[in-house]
Design a protein around this motif. Structure first.
Motif, PDB file in Angstrom:
ATOM      1  N   ALA A  66      93.403  31.858  11.482  1.00 52.83           N
ATOM      2  CA  ALA A  66      93.933  31.395  10.203  1.00 52.83           C
ATOM      3  C   ALA A  66      94.545  32.546   9.402  1.00 52.83           C
ATOM      4  O   ALA A  66      95.610  32.393   8.793  1.00 52.83           O
ATOM      5  CB  ALA A  66      92.829  30.709   9.391  1.00 52.83           C
ATOM      6  N   GLY A 206     100.261  21.470   8.774  1.00 54.19           N
ATOM      7  CA  GLY A 206      99.559  20.854   7.658  1.00 54.19           C
ATOM      8  C   GLY A 206     100.226  21.148   6.328  1.00 54.19           C
ATOM      9  O   GLY A 206     100.010  20.438   5.353  1.00 54.19           O
ATOM     10  N   TYR A 210      94.999  20.695   3.557  1.00 54.00           N
ATOM     11  CA  TYR A 210      93.817  21.046   4.363  1.00 54.00           C
ATOM     12  C   TYR A 210      92.939  19.844   4.686  1.00 54.00           C
ATOM     13  O   TYR A 210      92.331  19.766   5.753  1.00 54.00           O
ATOM     14  CB  TYR A 210      92.984  22.109   3.632  1.00 54.00           C
ATOM     15  CG  TYR A 210      92.095  21.552   2.557  1.00 54.00           C
ATOM     16  CD1 TYR A 210      90.775  21.226   2.824  1.00 54.00           C
ATOM     17  CD2 TYR A 210      92.592  21.329   1.276  1.00 54.00           C
ATOM     18  CE1 TYR A 210      89.960  20.692   1.845  1.00 54.00           C
ATOM     19  CE2 TYR A 210      91.789  20.795   0.300  1.00 54.00           C
ATOM     20  CZ  TYR A 210      90.468  20.480   0.578  1.00 54.00           C
ATOM     21  OH  TYR A 210      89.670  19.942  -0.385  1.00 54.00           O
ATOM     22  N   SER A 211      92.824  18.894   3.752  1.00 57.94           N
ATOM     23  CA  SER A 211      91.921  17.766   3.958  1.00 57.94           C
ATOM     24  C   SER A 211      92.412  16.814   5.039  1.00 57.94           C
ATOM     25  O   SER A 211      91.633  16.029   5.576  1.00 57.94           O
ATOM     26  CB  SER A 211      91.732  16.992   2.643  1.00 57.94           C
ATOM     27  OG  SER A 211      92.974  16.493   2.168  1.00 57.94           O
ATOM     28  N   SER A 213      94.974  17.985   7.681  1.00 61.73           N
ATOM     29  CA  SER A 213      95.307  18.706   8.911  1.00 61.73           C
ATOM     30  C   SER A 213      94.075  18.971   9.765  1.00 61.73           C
ATOM     31  O   SER A 213      94.082  18.750  10.981  1.00 61.73           O
ATOM     32  CB  SER A 213      96.006  20.032   8.572  1.00 61.73           C
ATOM     33  OG  SER A 213      95.156  20.862   7.801  1.00 61.73           O
ATOM     34  N   GLY A 214      93.001  19.454   9.148  1.00 64.61           N
ATOM     35  CA  GLY A 214      91.788  19.739   9.904  1.00 64.61           C
ATOM     36  C   GLY A 214      91.191  18.498  10.529  1.00 64.61           C
ATOM     37  O   GLY A 214      90.751  18.511  11.686  1.00 64.61           O
ATOM     38  N   PHE A 230      92.094  23.841   9.002  1.00 61.44           N
ATOM     39  CA  PHE A 230      91.403  23.655   7.725  1.00 61.44           C
ATOM     40  C   PHE A 230      91.389  24.951   6.922  1.00 61.44           C
ATOM     41  O   PHE A 230      91.750  24.980   5.738  1.00 61.44           O
ATOM     42  CB  PHE A 230      89.971  23.176   7.982  1.00 61.44           C
ATOM     43  CG  PHE A 230      89.112  23.121   6.743  1.00 61.44           C
ATOM     44  CD1 PHE A 230      89.192  22.044   5.885  1.00 61.44           C
ATOM     45  CD2 PHE A 230      88.241  24.149   6.440  1.00 61.44           C
ATOM     46  CE1 PHE A 230      88.405  21.991   4.739  1.00 61.44           C
ATOM     47  CE2 PHE A 230      87.448  24.112   5.298  1.00 61.44           C
ATOM     48  CZ  PHE A 230      87.536  23.029   4.447  1.00 61.44           C
ATOM     49  N   ASP A 233      95.068  26.061   5.805  1.00 62.09           N
ATOM     50  CA  ASP A 233      95.620  25.313   4.680  1.00 62.09           C
ATOM     51  C   ASP A 233      94.799  25.486   3.415  1.00 62.09           C
ATOM     52  O   ASP A 233      95.333  25.480   2.304  1.00 62.09           O
ATOM     53  CB  ASP A 233      95.738  23.829   5.049  1.00 62.09           C
ATOM     54  CG  ASP A 233      96.837  23.583   6.074  1.00 62.09           C
ATOM     55  OD1 ASP A 233      97.871  24.254   5.995  1.00 62.09           O
ATOM     56  OD2 ASP A 233      96.653  22.728   6.958  1.00 62.09           O
ATOM     57  N   LEU A 234      93.479  25.637   3.581  1.00 65.60           N
ATOM     58  CA  LEU A 234      92.639  25.924   2.422  1.00 65.60           C
ATOM     59  C   LEU A 234      93.000  27.282   1.836  1.00 65.60           C
ATOM     60  O   LEU A 234      93.154  27.436   0.613  1.00 65.60           O
ATOM     61  CB  LEU A 234      91.161  25.905   2.825  1.00 65.60           C
ATOM     62  CG  LEU A 234      90.148  26.294   1.742  1.00 65.60           C
ATOM     63  CD1 LEU A 234      90.219  25.321   0.578  1.00 65.60           C
ATOM     64  CD2 LEU A 234      88.746  26.328   2.322  1.00 65.60           C
ATOM     65  N   GLU A 237      96.252  27.081   0.014  1.00 70.44           N
ATOM     66  CA  GLU A 237      96.131  26.395  -1.267  1.00 70.44           C
ATOM     67  C   GLU A 237      95.539  27.313  -2.331  1.00 70.44           C
ATOM     68  O   GLU A 237      96.007  27.353  -3.474  1.00 70.44           O
ATOM     69  CB  GLU A 237      95.251  25.152  -1.091  1.00 70.44           C
ATOM     70  CG  GLU A 237      95.357  24.162  -2.225  1.00 70.44           C
ATOM     71  CD  GLU A 237      94.843  22.798  -1.825  1.00 70.44           C
ATOM     72  OE1 GLU A 237      93.869  22.355  -2.441  1.00 70.44           O
ATOM     73  OE2 GLU A 237      95.404  22.181  -0.894  1.00 70.44           O
TER      74      GLU A 237
END
Length: 306
Positions: A66, A206, A210-211, A213-214, A230, A233-234, A237
């Motif tokens: 990530a 994503g 995140y909510s 894509s993961g 996850f 993207d988290l 964000e």
């Protein structure tokens, strides 16, 4: 069908707030509610991360992937969006040069620190009390609905037209540049991380959501890659929320485009705060395009044979 299930309620909440005038939601209450919701959702995001099982083990593999992908996406996104902002005359922060001061700069740092502190607090609480609250994802989803409702109220109060919201030329340009540079970063990341090309493209598709894509990638049979998506993207964000005060001084293309799919919901209040109300149609148009592509591109890339 997946697109309708994931995006339908979000758009419905936005339109409900736009069409229905509820007197108790005054402009001042809407603005205060938006700010409070952003921080509450940030805390819950941190909580869900801290509550992950075998967090340390997952962070070793998925976290490394990530971090590499986020660095690549940041470089290509910011570079491409900066150039598109120059080419298409992007707007900047709503504050004029005469209004700039050391006090304003200090406030920018305070906002960034406050954003990060909510996430860190959520992570710490999640580590110790993660088993006591298992409905975090559902709670975040409902809060996002309310967030979109309040944004709809704000748009109605600002007398915006729906057609301009969804078919904004600058928003379309930003989305295309952000998508192209993100996928380019994914392909380059494949060679660095020794991932298969379709996995690399799937995990970056994503666009900050995140909510979704993961969950999508994990549900399609790759839990480690799903965790990478996850965390990626988290991280994106959280990073953009910290950087919006700074990036807004450079170009609206950078701050809106780097926000990815979240430009139409989660990061919209912050973007509006630093760019002014005129940025809202651009954010919704760009964010909507990328949001629509998330549940399409991820299964499409993962569906390719090795």
């Amino acid at each position: 069908m997946t697109v309708l299930i994931t995006l339908g309620p979000l758009l419905a909440a936005l339109l409900f707030g736009f069409w229905i005038n509820i007197k108790i939601f005054t402009p001042s209450r809407v603005a205060k509610g938006l700010e409070s919701l952003v921080y509450l959702i940030l805390g819950l995001i941190g909580f869900s991360l801290g509550a992950l099982e075998n967090l340390s083990e997952k962070l070793i593999v998925a976290g490394y992937q990530a971090i590499v992908l986020l660095a690549l996406i940041s470089f290509f996104n910011l570079s491409g969006l900066y150039l598109s902002g120059l080419r298409f005359k992007a707007t900047h922060t709503s504050n004029s040069p005469k209004q700039e001061s050391s006090h304003n700069l200090a406030q920018v740092f305070i906002e960034a620190a406050k954003t990060l502190s909510w996430v860190i607090a959520g992570v710490v609480i999640g580590i110790f009390f993660g088993d006591t609250f298992t409905e975090v994802d559902a709670t975040v989803t409902y809060l996002l609905y309310f967030l979109l409702f309040l944004i709809g109220c704000q748009l109605r109060q600002g007398n915006y037209r729906l057609r301009k919201l969804f078919l904004n030329p600058q928003g379309v340009i930003i989305a295309l540049v952000a998508i192209t540079t993100t996928l380019t970063a994914g392909l380059i990341g494949c060679s660095i991380l020794e991932l298969e090309w379709n996995h690399g493209l799937a995990v970056v598709s994503g666009f900050g959501w995140y909510s979704l894509s993961g969950i999508l990638i994990t549900g399609l049979g790759d839990p480690i890659l799903g965790t990478t998506a996850f965390l990626l993207d988290l991280g994106r964000e959280i990073l953009i929320l910290m950087l919006i005060p700074f990036l807004s001084r450079i170009s609206s293309h950078i701050s809106v485009g780097f926000s990815g799919a979240t430009a139409m919901d989660f990061t919209l209040p912050m973007l509006g705060k630093f760019h002014g109300a005129d940025i809202v149609p651009i954010c919704i148009s760009s964010g909507l395009i990328m949001s629509l592509l998330v549940p399409i591109l991820i299964p499409l890339f993962l569906g390719f044979s090795h």
